[in-house]
Write a protein that holds these residues in place. Structure first.
Motif, PDB file in Angstrom:
ATOM      1  N   CYS A 154       0.847  -1.197   0.000  1.00 49.13           N
ATOM      2  CA  CYS A 154       0.000   0.000   0.000  1.00 49.13           C
ATOM      3  C   CYS A 154       0.879   1.243   0.000  1.00 49.13           C
ATOM      4  CB  CYS A 154      -0.894  -0.011   1.236  1.00 49.13           C
ATOM      5  SG  CYS A 154      -2.090   1.320   1.313  1.00 49.13           S
ATOM      6  N   GLU A 155       0.467   2.259  -0.731  1.00 48.88           N
ATOM      7  CA  GLU A 155       1.263   3.486  -0.752  1.00 48.88           C
ATOM      8  C   GLU A 155       0.838   4.459   0.343  1.00 48.88           C
ATOM      9  OE1 GLU A 155      -0.848   5.799  -4.460  1.00 48.88           O
ATOM     10  OE2 GLU A 155       0.258   3.952  -4.876  1.00 48.88           O
ATOM     11  N   HIS A 156      -0.122   4.043   1.178  1.00 47.19           N
ATOM     12  CA  HIS A 156      -0.616   4.915   2.248  1.00 47.19           C
ATOM     13  C   HIS A 156      -0.134   4.447   3.609  1.00 47.19           C
ATOM     14  CE1 HIS A 156      -3.519   5.291  -1.123  1.00 47.19           C
ATOM     15  NE2 HIS A 156      -3.331   6.562  -0.847  1.00 47.19           N
ATOM     16  N   HIS A 186      -8.145   4.406  -1.550  1.00 49.12           N
ATOM     17  CA  HIS A 186      -6.825   3.854  -1.884  1.00 49.12           C
ATOM     18  C   HIS A 186      -6.608   3.955  -3.393  1.00 49.12           C
ATOM     19  CE1 HIS A 186      -5.314   2.001   1.859  1.00 49.12           C
ATOM     20  NE2 HIS A 186      -6.573   1.769   2.170  1.00 49.12           N
ATOM     21  N   GLY A 187      -5.346   3.760  -3.821  1.00 45.83           N
ATOM     22  CA  GLY A 187      -5.022   3.861  -5.245  1.00 45.83           C
ATOM     23  C   GLY A 187      -5.027   2.505  -5.924  1.00 45.83           C
ATOM     24  N   CYS A 198      -2.679  -0.212  -4.624  1.00 56.26           N
ATOM     25  CA  CYS A 198      -2.802  -0.683  -3.240  1.00 56.26           C
ATOM     26  C   CYS A 198      -3.431  -2.078  -3.224  1.00 56.26           C
ATOM     27  CB  CYS A 198      -3.673   0.278  -2.433  1.00 56.26           C
ATOM     28  SG  CYS A 198      -2.974   1.932  -2.308  1.00 56.26           S
TER      29      CYS A 198
HETATM   30 ZN   LIG Z   1      -3.361   2.492  -0.153  1.00 56.75          ZN
END
Ligand SMILES: [Zn+2]
Length: 261
Positions: A44-46, A86-87, A90
């Motif tokens: 995940c990029e978050h 989310h993208g 993710c």
């Molecule tokens: Zn994410």
């Protein structure tokens, strides 16, 4: 309310908010405790502060504006909304996708509704002076078996039971988890105060044994949330190596919200 990071160098992964009044009457509180991710990639990029801010904001808004929805339905919708934020890169199916424990309480003239998921706590002080803790016991129930294992196996054992049948549940990306939460309703006239605690604040009772939940509520009522967190910090600093009071983190993010009617 008060919320303090365990370390000034690491972002606070707890979240606290209150709406007064919600939908013109009553109010709502939300406390989340973000689950610290492992050092490896979780797809995940978050980060966790992103997750708790999104989920907490959505949950407070829905609790206040959608009184036609139960607290569980508000949580399911808030998880759904956050999952959509989310993208495309993710991986929301990853077991350690950003996630959090949840305490939600909502009240009006007639009732106090509540929801607790995973190891944060809600305390309900009655007009008769009694203090009733509302806890999700699933993680605690796993501890006797976990404690018997060597540390590496213990971690693997518990991780295998994260958001799995027979294990324990956190708010992550699957809205159906909302129906696993501990929920209830109390007549508003029977309640004098509420307290919501992340486990970093609840360790005053659960780890340091400085008093039971009623004693913790008494500290909150007499001195306020900031003082409770300061007392936890003092207890942590007096046992820096965790020799007397074993715990996962020497200092944890600590959050307390007190509502007095
Ligand atoms: Zn994410």
């Amino acid at each position: 309310m008060a919320s303090e990071p365990g370390s000034p160098r690491v972002p606070n992964e707890d979240y606290a908010s209150v709406a007064l009044p919600a939908a013109g009457r009553g109010g709502a509180l939300v406390v989340l405790d973000g689950v610290t991710p492992p050092p490896e990639d979780v797809g995940c990029e978050h980060d966790v502060p992103w997750y708790v801010t999104r989920l907490g904001g959505a949950l407070l808004e829905l609790s206040g504006s959608r009184r036609d929805l139960t607290p569980s339905q508000c949580l399911a919708e808030a998880i759904e909304r956050t999952a959509r934020a989310h993208g495309p890169r993710c991986d929301l199916s990853h077991a350690r996708t950003p996630q959090a424990t949840v305490v939600l309480a909502r009240w009006d003239e007639s009732a106090v509704e509540y929801l607790v998921l995973s190891d944060s706590a809600l305390l309900v002080e009655g007009t008769d002076g009694s203090v009733t803790p509302v806890l999700d016991p699933r993680l605690d129930r796993l501890w006797p078996a976990a404690r018997a294992l060597p540390p590496v196996e213990r971690v693997a054992y518990l991780e295998g039971l994260r958001n799995a049948e027979g294990g324990f549940f956190t708010a992550a990306a699957d809205p159906s988890v909302a129906h696993r939460a501990v929920t209830g309703t109390v007549p508003r006239e029977e309640v004098r105060a509420l307290a919501a605690l992340s486990d970093g604040a609840g360790r005053w009772t659960e780890i340091f044994r400085l008093g039971d939940w009623a004693a913790l509520m008494a500290v909150l009522r007499a001195e306020g949330p900031r003082s409770l967190v300061a007392r936890v910090r003092a207890a942590e600093s007096a046992d820096r190596d965790g020799a007397t009071f074993p715990r996962g983190k020497v200092h944890d993010d600590a959050t307390a919200v007190l509502v007095e009617f």
